[in-house]
Each structure stands twice: as structure tokens, then as C-alpha cells.
Design an enzyme around this catalytic site. Structure first.
Site: not given
Ligand code: R5P
Length: 261
Positions: A173
């Protein structure tokens, strides 16, 4: 890849499209009741029918989600530091493989902090958890580039994503950037795009579309859904973008049509 892991993959990446919409609602593990998730259960439950996977902590899943709910779970398995603490993002393992299996999770997400003082600790702990996960066919997702001041350009994100894959991640991710295709090219395992901070709905849809065009297999998106003016409309627009292959403008029209008021 063994049968169990393949089967878990088929639950989170829809075989018909080869894509996924993961809903990231794990933010409280270091932010507490962040905007949009103050009432976590109230915010998350209406979104579940539209996501392919829920990415959250074991504590919130256990406390707020009915076990009869039919949604695959990826558990946030790193943590231990807060946004107000001295060693923010010096994370360690927060969920055992046994507890993931007990909760029938398909896998876990773990932040590696490439470029930070404690990168070695987070990468080695991630690799240990990968070893354990592989014994049981659980999916290991490395979360890269959380934190400020990292210069999140293609060079950095390719470095972090490639390192994640080299240390055993089954999915990575990472954030969107200019020349995102270079990040994808350098990473031999599927990439999902994190949404990042809240931006206007049309911009978020364009960003997700660009990431898909450049090779991401989907998103693990949080704030741009749950902080939207209408989260249920927004997740439906993101879903159509991912699985029905529509253009950002069409997805935005769908958002407006579905949005209350
Ligand atoms: C980051 O580690 C957070 O835990 C979220 O899972 C991640 O940032 C994804 O969320 P967002 O789309 O709000 O950035």
C-alpha cells in the site's frame, strides 16, 4: 502460493475485475477519534456493503462489527505510538498471527518506515510477521510512506515499495505521486493506493483513476471516503470507478446523484 492464500486473495481482490476497494478505517490506532470516525461504528457500517475489504484494528472490529457481517477483514498489525508521542511511527507488532486466525482475518497491514530513524525495527518486525503469516496462508500487506517529511515522490515510493516486496509483502500500500507507473514497475507484487489527506471529491476520483491506469489494482482509501460530504455516495463512486471502469467525471456525476441533498 498455497490454496489458502489464493482463496484469501480471491476474497479481497474481486476475481471478475482483478481489482479491490479496501476501506481504510484504522486511523484511530495512532490518531484516536479522527474527523469522520468519532463514532466509528456509525460511520463504518453504512459503507461496508460497498467495500471489498475492511482494513481496521482488531479492537474496533471486535467491539463494533457483528461477526455475522459478510466482509473480509485485513487487520492493522503495527502500532504502539501516537501522533502526540515522542517516537511517532516507531511501531511494533500489535496483533499476533493467532489472533488474526481467531478473528478469521484474510491478512494484515503493517507500516514500514523506510527513511526514518527506526526503519530497521519496523522492517525486521514486518519480515518476522511475514514468516509467521506464510505458515497459515495469511496475506501480508506492507504500508509504506506514512509520516511527514519523506519527500513522497516516485523515487522514494519506488524504494519503499520495492523494499516492502523484497522483505516478503504480498501486497503493498503506497501513496499516489507523479510518475506513479515507475513505482508500479519497480514492485513485483500488487499495489493499492492509499488516499491520503482529504481533497475535493472529483480530485480524489481523478487520483484513484490515474493510479488504476498506471497499474494499481485498487485502493485502500480512508479519509477521502469517510470525510466526504456524503461518504456513502463517495464509496459508491469509487466502487464504480474501480469495478465498472468508468471515468472520473462519470464517477463524480454518480457521486452527485447519490449524495443526499
Ligand atoms: C495509514 O497508515 C492509515 O492507517 C490509513 O490506513 C492510510 O493512510 C489510508 O487511509 P487514507 O486514505 O486516509 O490515507
Amino acid at each position: 502460493m498455497d490454496w489458502g492464500m489464493k482463496n484469501r486473495f480471491s476474497k479481497i481482490i474481486r476475481p471478475e475485475t482483478g481489482r479491490t476497494l479496501m476501506l481504510a478505517v484504522d486511523h484511530g490506532y495512532f490518531l484516536g477519534p479522527t474527523t469522520g470516525l468519532e463514532n466509528w461504528a456509525g460511520a463504518v457500517k453504512p459503507l461496508i456493503p460497498y467495500c471489498d475489504t475492511l482494513f481496521a484494528t482488531r479492537g474496533m472490529i471486535r467491539a463494533c462489527i457483528d461477526p455475522n457481517t459478510n466482509v473480509p477483514i485485513m487487520l492493522r498489525a503495527s502500532g504502539g505510538t501516537s501522533i502526540v508521542g515522542k517516537e511517532f511511527l516507531h511501531e511494533g507488532i500489535t496483533c499476533s498471527i493467532e489472533d488474526m486466525l481467531r478473528m478469521n482475518a484474510v491478512g494484515f497491514g503493517y507500516s514500514i518506515t523506510v527513511g526514518m530513524e527506526w526503519e530497521r525495527d519496523t522492517i525486521l518486525d514486518f519480515a518476522k510477521l511475514v514468516d509467521q503469516a506464510e505458515r497459515y496462508g495469511l496475506i501480508a500487506m506492507a504500508v509504506t510512506a506514512v509520516g511527514k517529511g519523506l519527500g513522497k515522490d516516485a523515487r522514494y515510493l519506488a524504494l519503499a515499495s520495492r523494499m516492502a516486496a523484497e522483505h516478503g509483502a504480498h501486497i503493498v500500500k503506497t501513496y499516489y505521486c507523479e510518475d506513479f507507473e515507475k513505482v508500479v514497475e519497480a514492485c513485483p507484487v500488487p499495489i493499492v493506493m492509499a488516499g491520503g489527506k482529504k481533497i475535493p471529491e472529483l480530485d480524489a476520483l481523478k487520483m484513484a483513476h490515474d493510479a488504476l491506469q498506471k497499474g494499481a489494482i485498487g485502493v485502500d482509501m480512508g479519509r477521502n471516503i469517510f470525510q466526504s460530504k456524503d461518504p456513502v455516495a463517495m464509496i459508491q463512486a469509487v466502487r464504480a470507478l474501480i469495478h465498472d471502469n468508468i471515468k472520473p467525471k462519470e464517477a463524480y456525476e454518480l457521486f452527485k446523484k447519490k449524495a443526499k441533498g
